[in-house]
Design a protein around this motif. Sequence first.
Motif, PDB file in Angstrom:
ATOM      1  N   ASP A   1      -2.773   8.647   3.506  1.00  0.00           N
ATOM      2  CA  ASP A   1      -2.538   8.293   2.032  1.00  0.00           C
ATOM      3  C   ASP A   1      -1.891   7.096   1.765  1.00  0.00           C
ATOM      4  OD1 ASP A   1      -2.729  11.061   2.068  1.00  0.00           O
ATOM      5  OD2 ASP A   1      -0.573  11.510   2.182  1.00  0.00           O
ATOM      6  N   MET A   2      -1.366   6.151   2.639  1.00  0.00           N
ATOM      7  CA  MET A   2      -1.048   4.872   2.288  1.00  0.00           C
ATOM      8  C   MET A   2      -2.087   3.827   2.027  1.00  0.00           C
ATOM      9  SD  MET A   2       1.335   2.160   4.545  1.00  0.00           S
ATOM     10  CE  MET A   2       0.043   2.069   5.759  1.00  0.00           C
ATOM     11  N   ALA A   3      -3.178   4.153   3.034  1.00  0.00           N
ATOM     12  CA  ALA A   3      -4.312   3.486   2.891  1.00  0.00           C
ATOM     13  C   ALA A   3      -5.245   3.746   1.641  1.00  0.00           C
ATOM     14  CB  ALA A   3      -5.287   3.692   4.041  1.00  0.00           C
ATOM     15  N   SER A   4      -4.942   5.122   1.296  1.00  0.00           N
ATOM     16  CA  SER A   4      -5.886   5.437   0.080  1.00  0.00           C
ATOM     17  C   SER A   4      -4.996   4.646  -1.164  1.00  0.00           C
ATOM     18  CB  SER A   4      -5.822   6.961  -0.033  1.00  0.00           C
ATOM     19  OG  SER A   4      -6.360   7.246  -1.329  1.00  0.00           O
ATOM     20  N   GLY A   5      -3.794   4.784  -1.177  1.00  0.00           N
ATOM     21  CA  GLY A   5      -2.982   4.258  -2.322  1.00  0.00           C
ATOM     22  C   GLY A   5      -3.276   2.628  -2.333  1.00  0.00           C
ATOM     23  N   LEU A   6      -3.258   2.046  -1.319  1.00  0.00           N
ATOM     24  CA  LEU A   6      -3.696   0.630  -1.246  1.00  0.00           C
ATOM     25  C   LEU A   6      -4.992   0.216  -1.934  1.00  0.00           C
ATOM     26  CD1 LEU A   6      -1.856  -0.471   2.115  1.00  0.00           C
ATOM     27  CD2 LEU A   6      -1.015  -0.966  -0.176  1.00  0.00           C
ATOM     28  N   ARG A   7      -5.902   1.190  -1.620  1.00  0.00           N
ATOM     29  CA  ARG A   7      -7.393   1.024  -2.093  1.00  0.00           C
ATOM     30  C   ARG A   7      -7.314   1.211  -3.296  1.00  0.00           C
ATOM     31  NH1 ARG A   7      -8.810   3.766   2.928  1.00  0.00           N
ATOM     32  NH2 ARG A   7      -9.134   5.818   1.583  1.00  0.00           N
ATOM     33  N   GLU A   8      -6.703   2.159  -3.846  1.00  0.00           N
ATOM     34  CA  GLU A   8      -6.923   2.439  -5.353  1.00  0.00           C
ATOM     35  C   GLU A   8      -5.909   1.177  -6.111  1.00  0.00           C
ATOM     36  OE1 GLU A   8      -7.294   4.584  -8.770  1.00  0.00           O
ATOM     37  OE2 GLU A   8      -7.961   4.622  -6.887  1.00  0.00           O
TER      38      GLU A   8
END
Length: 528
Positions: free
Chosen positions: A288-295
């Motif tokens: 979730d953190m990596a997805s949030g950073l990508r977004e």
Amino acid sequence: MELVVSENGGVMHFERARTRMLESRFGMASIAFGSAIAGLVVVLVELTLTGVFSRLGDAAVTIIIITTVYAILASIVGTSTIMAMHRRTLGWVCEGRLPYESEAKKVLRFPLDSALLGGSLWLPGIVLEAMLFAVFLPGRDNAIAVILVALGGLSSAGFTYLVVDSVIRPAIPMVAKVVRPVGHPSSSVLVRVGITWALASGLPIASVLLVLADTGSGQHERIRSAVYFAIFGLISGYAATAFLAKSVAEPLDTLRRSLQKIEHGDLDVVVPVRTTSEIGLVEAALNDMASGLRERDRLRDVFGQHVGTHVAQRAIDRGMDLTGDMREVSALFVDVVGSTALAHQLEPREFVDKLNRLLSIVVDATTVNGGLVNKFEGDAALCIFGAPIELDDDATCALRAARRIRDEVLAAEELDIGLGVARGMVFAGDVGSKTRLEYTVIGDPVNEAARLTEAAKAVRQRILVSQPVIEAARSDERDLWVPHGILRLRGREDETKSWTDNRGYRNSRERSSADVDTGISHTEPRQT
């Protein structure tokens, strides 16, 4: 079905076997049957080593037969029940789809439900064994025998839990897409460690205590049985500890390497969520953190393309805040000559393509020189040097950008332009409302640059700059510019001392041709 396989061949075969077992109802049924038989073996071994069977005499055969028959019948019932549970809980695996939320939650409870099923089937067996031992054994021996049978039932339930928990792990990545958090209180690390300890060490230790407490056996027999149970406890305890350490260390190492990738800017990190314990929760949280950073990076890139990377970063750092300050900046304004006529002569798509190529040159030249393309205004653009990022020499940067833009645009021979550069104090900051902000610069230098651009369209060099810009520039850049004259610009009461660069870009014959093409006449500005 998502399956994470290691490069190690043995692990790969194990994962595939586990997946096939997960997809098959008979695979789960074999787990229930095998766990029941394992519990029966534990009971028979313990009763043998503790000398209970030897004290039963001929009745031992009867009790063994009755116990075995009950275990087989209970296994059949458990097998049928767990097959039905598999169909309700893991039917979506066979169908090749994501589980519904209700199905996903059942998967998280499946190890516990399977263990409770196995344990409940042992309860009648324990009662039956207690009745048999009550008939054939004296009081204290009877109690020890019943406790040994109960330990066998607990070991069967524990085996069921650990094996089912291991088998369902290939399904956890798909469950993690449906339900959050991907965990259940019964699947915590503490529960798993506790059950593993109970099977590997607790059961042998309890057996040793029962053997030593059994005064009905001889001393030699008790010592021998205690030694056997102790040796088994040492071996199984070591094996269980090594297994637990590996099962925790491997996913933690994967998490560590993934965090290092994120730290170095690689945000395309996806960690397989392979367990429902706290480690699985951390794996899901990292994803979730990596997805949030990508977004966040995607939004920053999109935002940066609209307002400039420096403004985007400023907005991220400061948030939605109507703030600004006074800055001394150099403002560069560029406008297309004869844009109205061109828009009438060309197809809209063709005119837009030409305009985009022009603006690409403007953006590149401005960015290379540390400036910001503040806004596009139709066929014009306003570029700022000195805000929001302060520059040591904003005037020199603006002059270099102006020359580069002029040279590249006119070398392409698609459009004709005028450029104006002015310098002075402006307000640089956010304007608008709490729901809609725009970073902009407001002040007389901006207006002066726009008016100089109008006048520059009639100048051979196509660039006019104000006196403060030349005065603030470095000497090597200043040497490239010559006075053009004093102008009275539209809308301004004060006269403007203007400069232009000392290099023309085309001869008069080329210029006359361009004037005919665009329909624009050029007149020299009034000079005093």
